[in-house]
Design an enzyme around this catalytic site. Structure first.
Site, PDB file in Angstrom:
ATOM      1  N   LYS A 116      -1.964  -1.731   6.645  1.00 42.09           N
ATOM      2  CA  LYS A 116      -1.304  -0.814   6.718  1.00 42.09           C
ATOM      3  C   LYS A 116       0.003  -0.845   4.663  1.00 42.09           C
ATOM      4  O   LYS A 116      -0.208  -1.891   3.968  1.00 42.09           O
ATOM      5  CB  LYS A 116       0.110  -0.181   7.559  1.00 42.09           C
ATOM      6  CG  LYS A 116       0.969  -1.913   7.487  1.00 42.09           C
ATOM      7  CD  LYS A 116       2.190  -2.429   6.440  1.00 42.09           C
ATOM      8  CE  LYS A 116       2.789  -3.855   6.655  1.00 42.09           C
ATOM      9  NZ  LYS A 116       3.563  -3.565   6.129  1.00 42.09           N
ATOM     10  N   ARG A 184       5.638  -6.922  -3.136  1.00 37.42           N
ATOM     11  CA  ARG A 184       6.784  -6.170  -1.955  1.00 37.42           C
ATOM     12  C   ARG A 184       7.962  -5.700  -2.927  1.00 37.42           C
ATOM     13  O   ARG A 184       8.636  -4.685  -2.727  1.00 37.42           O
ATOM     14  CB  ARG A 184       7.912  -7.083  -1.562  1.00 37.42           C
ATOM     15  CG  ARG A 184       6.911  -6.497   0.221  1.00 37.42           C
ATOM     16  CD  ARG A 184       6.974  -7.619   1.074  1.00 37.42           C
ATOM     17  NE  ARG A 184       6.576  -8.060   1.974  1.00 37.42           N
ATOM     18  CZ  ARG A 184       5.005  -8.834   2.622  1.00 37.42           C
ATOM     19  NH1 ARG A 184       5.115  -9.788   1.439  1.00 37.42           N
ATOM     20  NH2 ARG A 184       4.924  -9.329   3.636  1.00 37.42           N
TER      21      ARG A 184
END
Length: 344
Positions: A116, A184
C-alpha cells in the site's frame, strides 16, 4: 508447478514479513530479489550522490535474502521484470515508484502484488487496472490488516448489542517522527501522512460503512519544515447515517486505535491496524465506569493477504472483485485530496 515470485528491492518488510508468509502458501515459490542498476537508482532516487555505496549496501541486503530463502539476485529491476523465471512481481518500493514498476511488470505479463498504497493517485491506479484487465492479470494492494480475525470479532460484539446503538466510530493511526532520510517525508518518493497512515484509516472506515460509504470532510496539516502532509483528519458516512471520524499522522505519539462509542457502552482497541502475526490484541469495553478487558483472536494476516492474491490468480470473479476494491480505495484517497484542497 508453483508460481514464482520475484521481489523488487531488498526491503525490510519483504525480508521480515513477506517472505516468511510466502513460505506458508504452498502455491508460491521465491525466485529471487532484484537490486537497482546504477541508472535505475539514479532516476528513482532523484540523485546520483553516493549511488555506488548505496547499491553495495543493497547488494549485501539482497545476499541476506538469498542466504535465508534461496533464489538469486537479479542485477536491475528491469532484468527481473523481463525474466521468464518470474511470474509475479512483489513491489515494496516507496509509493511514488509503484506506478512505474507495476506498469512495467504488467506490460511484461507479470502479476503484481503491491504494498500500500497501490499508487499515489486515482488516475495512475485506473491506468494500471485497465492494463491488468486487458491482460487478465492479477493485482493486489497489501492492506493486510483487513483480513485479520479481530475485525470480525469486534463487529460481532457490536452487532450483538454489547455497546448498544453505535453513535460514532473513531479510528486513530499515527507514530513518532522517523529519521530525516525516511521516504515518508520525501515528496518525490510519495511521502506524507495521507498515503502512509491515512489509507489504513479509510480502508477500515469503508469496511465498517459498507457499499454506501462516502467522504464528507477532510483536512490536511503541513509544517513549514516539511514538504509533505504531517497530519490529517477526515469523516466518512453511509446512507444509514453511521459516522466514522479518522485522524492520522507521522509526528505523533503512537496510536493505532478503534473507538466505537455506543448508546450504552464504548469499545476500544489498541492494535486494530497493525497486529503482528500470532499476537492477541486487547479490547476494552466500558459501560459508564465499569471496564472489561478482553482478548481478541490472533491471526496471520499477511499469509491471508497472499492467499487472497492467489485467489485473484485462480478465479476470474475474485480478480475482478479485487480490481474494484483497489479502485474504491483510490477513490476515497482522491476525494480526501479534493475536500482538503490538498494539491501539494
Amino acid at each position: 508447478m508453483s508460481i514464482s515470485v520475484g521481489i523488487i528491492c531488498p526491503s525490510e518488510i519483504a525480508f521480515r514479513r513477506f517472505l516468511p508468509s510466502l513460505q506458508k502458501v504452498s502455491e508460491f515459490s521465491f525466485a529471487g530479489v532484484s537490486i537497482a542498476s546504477p541508472e535505475e537508482w539514479a532516476v528513482d532516487a532523484k540523485s546520483t550522490e553516493n549511488t555506488h555505496a548505496i547499491l553495495d549496501k543493497e547488494r549485501n541486503k539482497a545476499q541476506t535474502f538469498i542466504d535465508n530463502y534461496g533464489g538469486k539476485i537479479y542485477e536491475g529491476y528491469q532484468t527481473m521484470i523481463s525474466s521468464p523465471e518470474v511470474d509475479v512481481v512483489y513491489l515494496p518500493l516507496p509509493p511514488a515508484l509503484h506506478f512505474k514498476w507495476a506498469k512495467q511488470a504488467l506490460e511484461y505479463g507479470k502479476h503484481a502484488y503491491v504494498e500500500k498504497p497501490f499508487t499515489t493517485c486515482l488516475e495512475d491506479t485506473l491506468l494500471l487496472l485497465d492494463i491488468a484487465r486487458q491482460k487478465k492479470l492479477a493485482v493486489h494492494e497489501n492492506y493486510m490488516f483487513i483480513y485479520h480475525r479481530q475485525l470480525q470479532a469486534v463487529q460481532k460484539l457490536i452487532e450483538q448489542g454489547e455497546i448498544g446503538k453505535v453513535r460514532l466510530y473513531r479510528i486513530s493511526f499515527g507514530f513518532p517522527r522517523r529519521s530525516a532520510g525516511d521516504f515518508r517525508y520525501n515528496k518525490d518518493l510519495g511521502g506524507g501522512a495521507l498515503l502512509d497512515a491515512g489509507g489504513y484509516c479509510m480502508k477500515y472506515a469503508s469496511w465498517l460503512l459498507g457499499d454506501t460509504a462516502r467522504m464528507v470532510c477532510a483536512n490536511a496539516y503541513y509544517e513549514k519544515d516539511f514538504e509533505v502532509d504531517i497530519f490529517g483528519s477526515c469523516t466518512m458516512v453511509n446512507d444509514e447515517g453511521t459516522i466514522v471520524q479518522m485522524s492520522f499522522g507521522m509526528d505523533c505519539d503512537y496510536k493505532c486505535e478503534l473507538e466505537a462509542w455506543g448508546s450504552s457502552g464504548t469499545l476500544t482497541t489498541g492494535r486494530i491496524l497493525t497486529a503482528p502475526d500470532g499476537f492477541e490484541p486487547e479490547m476494552i469495553i466500558k459501560h459508564n465506569q465499569d471496564y472489561i478487558t478482553m482478548k481478541l483472536p490472533a491471526d496471520f494476516s499477511f499469509v491471508k493477504s497472499i492467499r487472497r492474491f492467489y485467489s485473484c490468480l485462480a478465479d476470474d470473479t475474485v480478480r475482478e472483485e479485487n480490481y474494484q476494491v483497489i479502485e474504491r480505495q483510490a477513490s476515497f484517497v482522491s476525494d480526501y485530496k479534493k475536500l482538503s484542497n490538498d494539491g501539494k
